[in-house]
Each structure stands twice: as C-alpha cells, then as structure tokens.
Design an enzyme around this catalytic site. Structure first.
Site, PDB file in Angstrom:
ATOM      1  N   CYS A 195       0.829  -1.202   0.000  1.00 44.32           N
ATOM      2  CA  CYS A 195       0.000   0.000   0.000  1.00 44.32           C
ATOM      3  C   CYS A 195       0.860   1.247   0.000  1.00 44.32           C
ATOM      4  CB  CYS A 195      -0.941   0.006   1.199  1.00 44.32           C
ATOM      5  SG  CYS A 195      -0.062   0.082   2.780  1.00 44.32           S
ATOM      6  N   CYS A 245       3.470   1.660   2.669  1.00 45.34           N
ATOM      7  CA  CYS A 245       4.713   0.922   2.403  1.00 45.34           C
ATOM      8  C   CYS A 245       5.663   1.775   1.568  1.00 45.34           C
ATOM      9  CB  CYS A 245       4.417  -0.380   1.664  1.00 45.34           C
ATOM     10  SG  CYS A 245       3.416  -1.565   2.574  1.00 45.34           S
ATOM     11  N   ASP A 305       9.436  26.409 -33.542  1.00 42.21           N
ATOM     12  CA  ASP A 305      10.527  26.813 -34.416  1.00 42.21           C
ATOM     13  C   ASP A 305      10.034  26.610 -35.853  1.00 42.21           C
ATOM     14  OD1 ASP A 305      13.219  27.296 -35.376  1.00 42.21           O
ATOM     15  OD2 ASP A 305      13.295  25.145 -35.751  1.00 42.21           O
ATOM     16  N   ASP A 362      13.861  21.310 -33.055  1.00 42.94           N
ATOM     17  CA  ASP A 362      14.539  20.118 -33.569  1.00 42.94           C
ATOM     18  C   ASP A 362      15.472  19.474 -32.558  1.00 42.94           C
ATOM     19  OD1 ASP A 362      16.793  21.672 -33.522  1.00 42.94           O
ATOM     20  OD2 ASP A 362      17.042  21.808 -35.683  1.00 42.94           O
ATOM     21  N   ASP A 420      17.578  24.628 -30.985  1.00 46.50           N
ATOM     22  CA  ASP A 420      16.640  25.270 -30.078  1.00 46.50           C
ATOM     23  C   ASP A 420      16.806  24.795 -28.639  1.00 46.50           C
ATOM     24  OD1 ASP A 420      15.215  26.518 -32.338  1.00 46.50           O
ATOM     25  OD2 ASP A 420      14.656  24.464 -32.796  1.00 46.50           O
TER      26      ASP A 420
END
Length: 755
Positions: A33, A36, A443, A648, A652
């Site tokens: 759970c 834990c 871009d 790309d 950029d």
C-alpha cells in the site's frame, strides 16, 4: 535545421548530477500500500549518501540517486531489507533478463494469491451462507450454527490463507511503520479472537464469518490487483517484443546465429526478406526495402542501399543485405526508447505528493480512530461484540492501497500509451505539466517546414517562344551548372531537374561567388545563376517581365535566383523551405484545444509571415537570434502563460530548456530524446496536440482515482466507527477500491490521443 541530438549516456539525472552522483534502480517486493511506499522512501532518504529516492508501488521499483563515495547499491538493498521488504539491484546489462524474471515472479505471485483465495473461499462460503441465512430468514443445517464447526472452518482461513498479513504486519511493526497488513491482521484477529473467547469461555455470539470473509475478500482484491497491474505494463511488453531474439552474424567467415544481446559493434549482420533487423547499423552490401513504421509511422517502406542506416526492430520487406552493427545492446534506438519509458513510468508526478503525505499519517490515524470506536462502544453499550464489530470494520475499510495506486498506475498506462503513439515522455512531472499548456511556440525551420529548400516556381520572359520548353532548358542549364555546388539552393535546383527527368551535362568549369551565385561552362555556354547584382556586374540585363516575377516571388517569402546564358537572361527560379503536409492540420488541432500558437524564427519578417499565412499562424516572432529564443520563451512565461517549445532538439536547445515543456522532433533513427521533456519520434507535428490530449486525459484519470481513493475512506471510516458498516461490507469495499482505481487507469489503454 540542426542535426537531432543523439541520446547521451548518463549515470544520473537532475541538477546535482555530476561525476560524484550515480543512480540505482531496485526491484522491490512485499509492498502492499501507499504507507509501504512512504516507509521505504523514508528509510532510503535517511541512509547515508542518498540524495533522493522515489518508490513506485505500481512498478514495484525504487529509483535512488546517491553518492558512490558514501554508499553502494548493496548498502541500499540492506536499507530496504531492514525496513521489512525484499530488494535487489536492477542493472542495465541484465535488464532484459531482469524483466523476464520479474514477469515470472509476477505470474508466480498471481498463482499463489489464486490458490490462497480458493482455499479461503472454500472454507468461508459455509460461514457466509450462514450470515446470509440470518439476513433472509433461510433455514440451514444446524451444524453450520455450531461455534465449534465455525471455529474449524475459520481457523485455516485465519492462519493459512491469512498468514501473509501476519508476516507483513510483523515486519512493519518491527520497522515501527504500520501498514495495511497491520490493519487487516488487527481487524480480523480481533473478530476471530473474540469469537474464540465466546466459543470456549463466554458462550455468546461469534463473528467467525467476519474475519474469514474479510480475509477472503482482501485476497480477492490482491489477486485482481496483481492481474490488473500486470496489464498496465502491456505497452512496455509490446515495445520490448519488437526486437528479434536472434541475429545472423558473420564470424570467422561463417554465418552463425547468436542472441541479439550478444551482437557486438562492428559485427557484420545478415538480414533476409521478412526478418526484423536486430540492431542499429549501416548497410555494407545489398539493397532492400525496409518498413520503418515502428519508428516513423510512415506506412510506405523505404529503399535502402550501401551506406544507408538501418534501425533495430524495423522490418526488412524485400531483398537480403549485410550491415555493420554500430549501436548494440543498451545503445540501440529501441533500447533507449524502452529505457526512457521505464524511467517515466517509475518517476513520481507532483500530484502524488499529496497522497504520499496522507499515507505517511494514515495508518496511525486509523489505528487511533479504531481504538476510539472500540472504547466508545464498550462504554456506551457494554457489549464487547458490538465494540469489536466497529473496531474491525474501521481497520478493514481504511486501507491505503487505492491511494498508493491512484497516480502510478495512470502514469504507467499513460506513458505506455504515449510510447505506442510515438510520444516519448521523459518523466511523470512532464506528463502532468503538459495538461496546463496554453501556448505552443514552434521553431520554423525543420519543425513547421521541412527544413530543406525546394524549387517552388519558375518564370521566363514574355518573349519566350515556347514557355514549357524554355523552362526545361533553363532548368537544364542551371542544374548542370549547380552540380558541383555545395550550396543548399543549388542542390534544390539539381533535385528538381532530376525529378523532371531532365538529362544534365557536366560543367567544364565552375566558380562559386560567395553571396552572389555561380558561374559555369555548360555545353560551351557561360551560365550564371544568382542575384540581380551578380548579373548586373556581369553586364547582363534583366527583362522587365522577369524582374516583376522575381519581385512577386520575394514578396511571398521565396528566394528568387536569376538564370542567364551567354549574356542573356533566361528567367527566374524560386526556391523556398516548404511547409510540412501535416503542419496546417496540427495547428488547427491545437487551436481546437484552446492553445495559442506562436512561430519563432531567425528568418526575416517577410519570409516568416509568408510561412505563417500558409499554416494560419497569427503571432510571429521573426529575426530572433538563436541565443534570444530562450529569452522570448521566458518573456511569454512571465506573462503567466504555460509554454511548450517545439524544436529540432539542438539549435533550439536553450529555448527547449527554458520552456515549461520542451518538445523535440524526432526524425528517422536520429531521435532527440535528450534534448527535451517530450520527444515526438515520428516528427509529425500533429503529435503535439496528441501529447496535450494524452496529458489531459491522464490527469483526469488521476483525479478520478484520487477522488475514489479518498471517498472510500471519508465515507467508510465514520460509518464503520458508528457501527453502521459490517466488517464484511468494509472488506469488500476495501478490496475493490484498489481494483476500481487500477481498472479506471486501464481505460487509458483504449484512449486514442490523435483524436
């Protein structure tokens, strides 16, 4: 357009990642759970040398960033074991075997839980029928009402089928961090123990059916949960199953079959028709047609020959060839995609922090509420049976299983579904952040456009006797002159001539004049291709009709090149970076999602506006230098926008890093996975909108999961404390709360982000 960035090999992540930092992945077992998860994370974070730790209940893995000078993976394993759980390190080199082993262990766990459930159900059914007979007034054999007979039925359920709750509770209490096992063990032991007392001492009403049926229902919940959790990783299994098991490798002059993981860089690999390519490489001999739809999404196979790259897991449709392996093992594109998806599935979304904080205090708080209910009922009624009834119901219904599974299961299915759709998301935080995107900055070159100039128009003088033949002759002379040119504009003219089937001649001389054009001798004729000034300096007049055509082309953002031969202007050729076929549709889809679209480029305003008009973008940032792109993104963010930058992946890079979400375009086998938060493998702009849709649907699913996880407890605990909820009903609600959460997450598998 810059070259996409190849994935880098790193040992860690995050801002503090350096030579003194490493990352270990631990496979965990024994967690049940959210409490834990909180306990293991707390134990790891307190360990010497650990910088950060994240534990995922759905994947049952811990990702630990640590200083190798202060600790080691073996030490981290011991820390987890001291906290009461089992752990082992997962290494990259045995990740495939590790995944197979984990799959076998999961299947074994499902079989074990199924056997225990069948045992518990067989012994609990008579007890349940007795309880139902009281509700509906049915008459059953007197033997079923005998407390000794009920004791004989309930005892195997309590201590055989339910032994895992006792062992789990012991480990949790020894680590001073109570969990779900403690709640179930305490609740059912209270009901069972009180019934044993009534059977042999008190001679009063017994509650064997409560303890037995609760254990049966909890086991059913664990069985269904284990099976559902196995389905959440189905996308990963599909990805891993793409690679072939074996490869035909030439060694010692002989062709031998070896496991794909044993192929080494530099090996010569043979691929026959219909076979999958085992690893990445470069064709050395032969030609074929390869289906690369797995990566690119393009259904049309690609022709391949010597010198061309091939990618592992793509399919060889026709012809045999040999290739030299360049990237093998963990370095192949497919392996890196799998690893990236695994990391995303194992990461933790910010929204999960609330659940983690609640889980840390949840079990102790529930124990307190249960004790208050027990004492209150004893004082108010003096009826121990009634008091234990409420005590058991509170403990049983208040299980934080659903809380721990609400977020990671949705993240697992969401990132897996994204990977199937060609959308690679590097982490859960990026998937979460993407749903808030309200502005997308594109871009231009290589993103909205193809990034490669093409001939888009030709014009000749009005006096041309046969315009069609005249244009063809102009193209023949210009392309023949440009054959030796390395300039992209010249190459576009050569490609255009080849596409039209025009036979070209070899220039006897060639001269490139930087910034102006080229001069060449073709078939004994002096050919000039270039700017108006270039022709003017050569003493060539430009007719008015050709000049007007050139100006019109430039107004449309095209690059116009004049062509002359033997001192006479033949015409003008227009070249432009053309828009991708999918760009218009992609931008229309983003607008439909309520997202503002901005185009950013270093090109001049006229060219930028011409491209923007073609794709219906209204806001354009032109003449932006590469170093200023990040500043423009920051400015948009300062306006209160949530900004995604799409580029790309290398030119950029600063802007991608500055954005709230950086999205890199992937092209072919060169996938810019390390350049951004999200990578679109297929280079299709429509996937930007798909990524936002996927994020929004995943976040909706997470909120639904958290709502149901909390609502079970918010409604159920008060009802149980007030004695209005049977322990059996509480057990059913608890068992099915986690199942409902996982099942809701699995609905994402049917979600199509492209729509």
């Amino acid at each position: 357009m810059g070259e996409p960035v190849r994935p880098q090999q790193e040992t860690g992540s995050g801002e503090e990642n350096d030579a003194a930092t490493d990352v270990a992945v631990l496979a965990l077992s024994g967690m049940t759970c959210a409490s834990c998860v909180a306990r293991v994370e707390r134990a790891l974070r307190r360990a010497p040398g650990v910088l950060d730790a994240a534990v995922n209940l759905a994947t049952e893995r811990a990702t630990v960033r640590y200083s190798p000078d202060d600790t080691s993976p073996a030490d981290l394993v011991r820390v987890v074991q001291d906290a009461g759980y089992d752990a082992r390190e997962v290494r990259d080199e045995d990740s495939g075997a590790a995944r197979d082993r984990e799959q076998r262990q999961r299947e074994a766990e499902i079989r074990r839980q199924r056997s225990l459930f069948v045992l518990a159900a067989a012994f609990s059914l008579p007890l349940l029928s007795l309880m139902l007979s009281h509700l509906f007034g049915a008459h059953l054999p007197p033997l079923l009402a005998n407390p000794l007979f009920q004791f004989a039925l309930a005892t195997p359920v309590q201590f055989v089928a339910g032994w895992q709750f006792y062992s789990g509770a012991y480990a949790a209490l020894r680590a001073r961090s109570p969990n779900m096992d403690v709640l179930v063990a305490l609740g059912t032991t209270a009901a069972y123990g009180f019934s044993v007392y009534q059977t042999f001492v008190g001679r009063g009403h017994v509650y064997y059916e409560s303890s037995a049926v609760v254990i049966t229902l909890v086991l059913l919940g664990r069985l269904l949960e284990a099976r559902a959790k196995g389905r959440t990783s189905e996308a990963m299994r599909k990805l891993m199953g793409l690679a072939p098991r074996a490869a035909h490798v030439v060694r010692g002059g002989q062709e031998v079959d070896v496991p794909t993981e044993d192929v080494r860089a530099g090996d010569i690999v043979v691929v026959r028709p219909g076979e999958k390519i085992p690893v990445d490489g470069v064709i050395a001999e032969g030609t074929s047609v390869v289906d690369e739809s797995m990566l690119t999404g393009e259904s049309i196979p690609v022709e391949k020959g010597p010198g061309d790259e091939v990618t592992g897991a793509t399919v060889n449709r026709h012809g045999s060839f040999k290739f030299r392996a360049t990237r093998v093992g963990r370095d192949t594109v497919l392996s890196q995609i799998v690893r990236m998806v695994e990391e995303a599935q194992g990461s933790k979304a910010p929204i999960q922090r609330l659940a983690d904080v609640v889980a840390g205090y949840f079990v102790p708080a529930v124990l307190g509420v249960a004790l208050v209910a027990l004492l209150s009922w004893l004082v108010a009624t003096g009826d121990p049976g009634r008091a234990f009834f409420a005590f058991t119901a509170v403990l049983v219904i208040a299980c934080p299983c659903a809380l721990g599974l609400a977020t990671p299961t949705a993240i697992m299915v969401g990132t897996g579904r994204g990977a199937e759709a060609g959308i690679l998301i590097r982490g859960a935080e990026h998937l979460e952040r993407a749903h808030r995107i309200d502005t997308v900055v594109f871009d231009k070159t290589g993103t909205i456009t193809k990034g490669e100039p093409e001939v888009v128009g030709e014009a000749v003088g009005a006096a041309a006797p046969s315009p069609g033949a005249y244009v063809e002759e102009m193209l023949r002379l210009a392309a023949s002159g440009e054959i030796r040119s390395e300039h992209p504009l010249g190459a576009s003219i050569v490609r255009r001539a080849h596409a039209l089937g025009i036979a070209l001649g070899e220039p006897s001389s060639f001269e490139a004049v930087p910034g102006k054009g080229i001069r060449a001798q073709v078939d004994g004729r002096t050919v000039l291709v270039g700017t108006p000034r270039f022709l003017e300096e050569a003493g060539v007049d430009v007719p008015q009709g050709v000049e007007e055509a050139r100006r019109d082309m430039e107004k449309e953002g095209k690059t116009a090149m004049l062509v002359a031969a033997d001192g006479r202007t033949l015409g003008v050729i227009a070249v432009a970076d053309t828009v991708k076929e999918t760009s218009r549709e992609a931008i229309r889809a983003l607008r439909g999602l309520g997202v503002e679209v901005v185009m950013m480029t270093g090109d001049n305003e006229r060219t930028a506006q011409a491209i923007a008009r073609q794709v219906s973008i209204e806001k354009v940032l032109a003449e932006v230098l590469p170093g200023d792109k990040a500043r423009e993104v920051q400015r948009l963010r300062q306006e209160g926008r949530v900004v995604a930058m799409v580029g790309d992946g290398i030119n950029d890079a600063p802007a991608l890093a500055a954005a709230d979400v950086g999205i890199a375009m992937g092209t072919g086998t060169d996938i810019a996975m390390e350049a951004a938060d999200i990578t679109l493998i297929r280079g299709d702009l429509r996937a930007v909108a798909a990524a936002i849709r996927l994020s929004r649907r995943t976040m909706t699913t997470i909120r639904q999961n958290l709502f149901w996880a909390f609502i079970y407890n918010i409604i159920g605990i008060p009802l149980a404390a007030l004695g209005l909820l049977s322990p059996v009903i509480a057990g059913a609600a608890m068992a099915f709360s986690s199942v409902s959460v996982v099942t809701n997450s699995l609905r994402l598998r049917r979600f199509d982000p492209s729509r």
